[in-house]
Design a protein around this motif. Structure first.
Motif, PDB file in Angstrom:
ATOM      1  N   THR A 195      28.705 -40.003  79.053  1.00 15.09           N
ATOM      2  CA  THR A 195      28.919 -39.932  80.806  1.00 15.09           C
ATOM      3  C   THR A 195      28.023 -37.957  81.416  1.00 15.09           C
ATOM      4  OG1 THR A 195      30.236 -40.410  82.062  1.00 15.09           O
ATOM      5  CG2 THR A 195      30.951 -38.485  80.932  1.00 15.09           C
ATOM      6  N   LEU A 196      28.094 -38.028  82.642  1.00 11.60           N
ATOM      7  CA  LEU A 196      27.957 -37.185  82.949  1.00 11.60           C
ATOM      8  C   LEU A 196      28.923 -35.822  84.004  1.00 11.60           C
ATOM      9  CD1 LEU A 196      24.761 -38.287  85.519  1.00 11.60           C
ATOM     10  CD2 LEU A 196      24.363 -37.133  83.661  1.00 11.60           C
ATOM     11  N   PRO A 197      28.275 -34.539  82.817  1.00  6.23           N
ATOM     12  CA  PRO A 197      29.799 -33.362  83.907  1.00  6.23           C
ATOM     13  C   PRO A 197      29.969 -34.936  85.544  1.00  6.23           C
ATOM     14  CG  PRO A 197      28.133 -32.606  82.861  1.00  6.23           C
ATOM     15  CD  PRO A 197      27.706 -34.115  82.908  1.00  6.23           C
ATOM     16  N   GLU A 198      30.821 -33.183  86.026  1.00  8.44           N
ATOM     17  CA  GLU A 198      31.008 -33.312  87.475  1.00  8.44           C
ATOM     18  C   GLU A 198      30.406 -33.352  87.781  1.00  8.44           C
ATOM     19  OE1 GLU A 198      33.263 -35.271  89.557  1.00  8.44           O
ATOM     20  OE2 GLU A 198      34.564 -35.847  88.027  1.00  8.44           O
ATOM     21  N   GLU A 203      19.082 -40.381  89.854  1.00 11.58           N
ATOM     22  CA  GLU A 203      20.156 -39.764  90.338  1.00 11.58           C
ATOM     23  C   GLU A 203      20.892 -38.965  88.948  1.00 11.58           C
ATOM     24  OE1 GLU A 203      22.066 -39.034  94.692  1.00 11.58           O
ATOM     25  OE2 GLU A 203      22.391 -40.473  93.932  1.00 11.58           O
ATOM     26  N   ALA A 204      21.656 -40.060  88.220  1.00 13.69           N
ATOM     27  CA  ALA A 204      22.068 -40.327  87.166  1.00 13.69           C
ATOM     28  C   ALA A 204      20.765 -39.518  86.047  1.00 13.69           C
ATOM     29  CB  ALA A 204      22.888 -41.555  86.419  1.00 13.69           C
ATOM     30  N   ALA A 221      20.622 -36.355  83.892  1.00 12.16           N
ATOM     31  CA  ALA A 221      21.249 -35.551  82.209  1.00 12.16           C
ATOM     32  C   ALA A 221      19.967 -35.019  81.844  1.00 12.16           C
ATOM     33  CB  ALA A 221      21.305 -37.158  81.992  1.00 12.16           C
ATOM     34  N   LEU A 222      19.185 -35.707  82.616  1.00 13.43           N
ATOM     35  CA  LEU A 222      17.736 -34.570  82.405  1.00 13.43           C
ATOM     36  C   LEU A 222      18.132 -33.208  83.012  1.00 13.43           C
ATOM     37  CD1 LEU A 222      14.369 -37.259  82.729  1.00 13.43           C
ATOM     38  CD2 LEU A 222      16.239 -36.285  80.383  1.00 13.43           C
ATOM     39  N   ASP A 266      23.489 -47.066  92.371  1.00 14.05           N
ATOM     40  CA  ASP A 266      24.024 -47.213  90.822  1.00 14.05           C
ATOM     41  C   ASP A 266      25.519 -47.127  90.497  1.00 14.05           C
ATOM     42  OD1 ASP A 266      20.462 -46.747  90.095  1.00 14.05           O
ATOM     43  OD2 ASP A 266      20.639 -47.223  91.888  1.00 14.05           O
ATOM     44  N   LEU A 267      25.177 -47.649  89.277  1.00 17.31           N
ATOM     45  CA  LEU A 267      26.722 -47.366  88.583  1.00 17.31           C
ATOM     46  C   LEU A 267      26.704 -46.443  88.098  1.00 17.31           C
ATOM     47  CD1 LEU A 267      25.814 -47.583  85.511  1.00 17.31           C
ATOM     48  CD2 LEU A 267      24.843 -49.573  86.508  1.00 17.31           C
ATOM     49  N   HIS A 268      26.490 -45.267  87.978  1.00 21.58           N
ATOM     50  CA  HIS A 268      26.481 -44.224  87.635  1.00 21.58           C
ATOM     51  C   HIS A 268      27.951 -43.018  88.018  1.00 21.58           C
ATOM     52  CE1 HIS A 268      23.537 -45.521  84.368  1.00 21.58           C
ATOM     53  NE2 HIS A 268      22.507 -45.787  85.734  1.00 21.58           N
TER      54      HIS A 268
END
Length: 243
Positions: free
Chosen positions: A144-147, A168-169, A173-174, A236-238
């Motif tokens: 998952t992504l950090p805050e 955006e997610a 991540a990249l 999106d869901l991320h």
């Protein structure tokens, strides 16, 4: 479930309020952004697990990811008669989904063996099903992504606080895996796309006096992208939290 190469010839046309849309970016063809989008070389192989309904939604941002990133793949799921998929690229498989127990993605993940980043592209329920049922997700480690900063999307309702669009997610991540420059360039393109899509939605025009149905520019290469649902009910869901 089918592997779809970039700009597949059989992609159904995108329409919103009767306006033909570019298959590459989902904007009205006169406003197509594709010719201005960069192609970003990245070490990470991004694989989108896109629900079939998203293919014709103009607010979908996954198609922008495929336009922007070299080596990105779109694999369609949810088809009535799925066709065989080719094997995934070689590398360590990570699934970007905020499931319970998912660990935070970090720059350390970008070192060593190349990463294959699997990203569900659909609404929240579609993404959760992809996480649990998609064959490509089996054996992938959930991350998952950090805050981070709130979403700049705004074209759909968020399923929960902290939700992000697919683009955006992937950009965040990249940013961790590849560096800040890739994230920045993806978000610059995203902001322009959101601005144009918002103008069309609110006024039917790109700028003052510039109608949405104007003359096309460029050819198939420059076709813009479609408006679609990236995830739950318009966003999106991320996110950095749980489902």
């Amino acid at each position: 479930m089918t592997f779809i190469p970039l700009q597949p010839p059989d992609l159904p046309p995108i329409r919103a309020r009767g306006t033909p849309r570019c298959r590459g970016c989902g904007l009205p063809r006169a406003m197509c952004l594709c010719g201005a989008l960069p192609r970003l070389p990245v070490r990470t192989r991004v694989v989108l697990l896109t629900h079939r309904i998203e293919r014709t939604r103009s607010t979908n941002t996954g198609r922008l990811v495929a336009r922007l990133l070299e080596g990105a793949e779109v694999r369609v799921r949810g088809e009535i008669e799925p066709r065989p998929r080719p094997p995934l690229p070689e590398g360590r498989r990570l699934m970007l989904f905020p499931s319970p127990g998912a660990r935070a993605l970090s720059p350390e993940d970008g070192r060593g063996e190349p990463v294959v980043l699997l990203v569900p592209d659909g609404n929240w329920n579609q993404a959760r099903r992809a996480f649990h049922r998609d064959p490509d997700a089996r054996g992938a480690e959930p991350v998952t992504l950090p805050e981070g900063a709130p979403s700049r999307y705004g074209l759909r309702r968020a399923p929960h606080e902290g939700a992000l669009s697919t683009l955006e997610a992937v950009a965040r991540a990249l940013g961790l895996l590849e560096g800040a420059a890739v994230e920045r360039r993806m978000m610059e393109a995203f902001d322009v796309w959101v601005h144009r899509a918002t103008c069309v939605r609110l006024t039917g025009k790109l700028e003052e006096g510039e109608a949405a149905g104007g003359e096309e520019y460029g050819g198939e290469e420059d076709a813009g992208e479609e408006e679609g649902d990236d995830a739950v009910q318009g966003r999106d869901l991320h996110g950095s939290g749980g489902p």
